[in-house]
Design a protein around this motif. Structure first.
Motif, PDB file in Angstrom:
ATOM      1  N   VAL A 143       0.813  -1.216   0.000  1.00 33.65           N
ATOM      2  CA  VAL A 143       0.000   0.000   0.000  1.00 33.65           C
ATOM      3  C   VAL A 143       0.851   1.272   0.000  1.00 33.65           C
ATOM      4  N   MET A 144       1.740   1.372   0.976  1.00 33.34           N
ATOM      5  CA  MET A 144       2.475   2.631   1.142  1.00 33.34           C
ATOM      6  C   MET A 144       3.544   2.855   0.084  1.00 33.34           C
ATOM      7  N   ALA A 166       4.666   7.153  -6.301  1.00 31.42           N
ATOM      8  CA  ALA A 166       3.908   8.104  -7.138  1.00 31.42           C
ATOM      9  C   ALA A 166       4.122   9.530  -6.648  1.00 31.42           C
ATOM     10  N   LYS A 167       4.168   9.698  -5.329  1.00 30.16           N
ATOM     11  CA  LYS A 167       4.300  11.039  -4.754  1.00 30.16           C
ATOM     12  C   LYS A 167       5.720  11.574  -4.894  1.00 30.16           C
ATOM     13  N   ASP A 226       9.507   9.819   5.260  1.00 34.91           N
ATOM     14  CA  ASP A 226       8.242   9.466   4.616  1.00 34.91           C
ATOM     15  C   ASP A 226       7.473   8.432   5.433  1.00 34.91           C
ATOM     16  N   LYS A 244       2.245   4.223  -3.250  1.00 29.55           N
ATOM     17  CA  LYS A 244       1.797   5.608  -3.079  1.00 29.55           C
ATOM     18  C   LYS A 244       2.981   6.562  -2.960  1.00 29.55           C
ATOM     19  N   LEU A 245       3.993   6.143  -2.204  1.00 30.50           N
ATOM     20  CA  LEU A 245       5.173   6.990  -2.038  1.00 30.50           C
ATOM     21  C   LEU A 245       5.925   7.152  -3.351  1.00 30.50           C
TER      22      LEU A 245
END
Length: 218
Positions: A88-89, A95-96, A208, A92-93
């Protein structure tokens, strides 16, 4: 140890490690402190408490806090936090952080290193997806003995059997006598540093992700 001496040690532990020791833990405390008598050449626990109260006894108070701190740790402990991170993380990280291609992770209270090394192995398993990325793992603890063991990356047969899949043991560890040594590549992915969580953490920078389960469960 007298009741008032136990109370003094409990107060010092709270001040130096945040540990709130229960009133029913006196026997446990005495057992953990007895090895310090030889280290500091003291005849009894009462003498140890007396010396602890001196204004210049910073090292002794720190060693008492270290001796009582729980250093329980094992690879991929509870699994859920690691699965959540990679499934999950991490996407997302990525992409960010596409512009910087840099992710910083902090393992607070890393003990003997199994948690940060578990993360390092998880990330190594995804080297293809992370090509061109800089992943920093900072692992901290205030117990020097634990940090020393973590930096060596040397674990007993019992320790590698606790949570570590055989496939990762074979891939990332080398047999050294009766123990197992984690590979230099994985060890190089983790920076270990002495830090007490009660101290200001600004010098560590920003992160992060912060893994602090080893703190919260206690």
């Amino acid at each position: 140890m007298m009741a008032h001496e136990f109370g003094l040690v409990r107060r010092i532990l709270k001040e130096h490690s945040g540990l709130n020791l229960g009133e029913d833990k006196q026997d446990m405390l005495e057992g953990k402190l007895r090895p310090l008598l030889r280290e500091f050449d003291l005849p009894s626990l009462s003498h140890l408490v007396l010396v602890m109260m001196r204004p210049d006894a910073h090292h002794l108070r720190s060693r008492v806090a270290q001796a009582v701190t729980v250093q329980e740790s094992y690879f991929f402990r509870d699994k859920v936090p690691f699965n959540y991170f990679v499934d999950v993380m991490l996407p997302k990280l990525m992409a960010k952080r596409e512009d910087s291609r840099r992710i910083r992770i902090w393992c607070a209270a890393a003990a003997t290193g199994q948690e940060p090394y578990s993360l390092a192995m998880e990330l190594a398993e995804r080297n293809g997806k992370l090509a061109g990325w800089t992943i920093e793992i900072l692992a901290t603890d205030f117990v020097e003995d634990a940090l020393g063991k973590a930096r060596k990356g040397l674990y007993s047969q019992f320790e590698v059997q606790r949570g570590l899949p055989v496939s990762l043991l074979v891939k990332y560890f080398n047999k050294v006598g009766s123990a197992w040594e984690i590979s230099p590549d994985i060890r190089a992915k983790v920076e270990f540093r002495n830090h007490n969580l009660l101290d200001d953490g600004q010098a560590l920078g920003t992160f992060d992700v912060i893994f602090c389960r080893n703190v919260l469960i206690y």
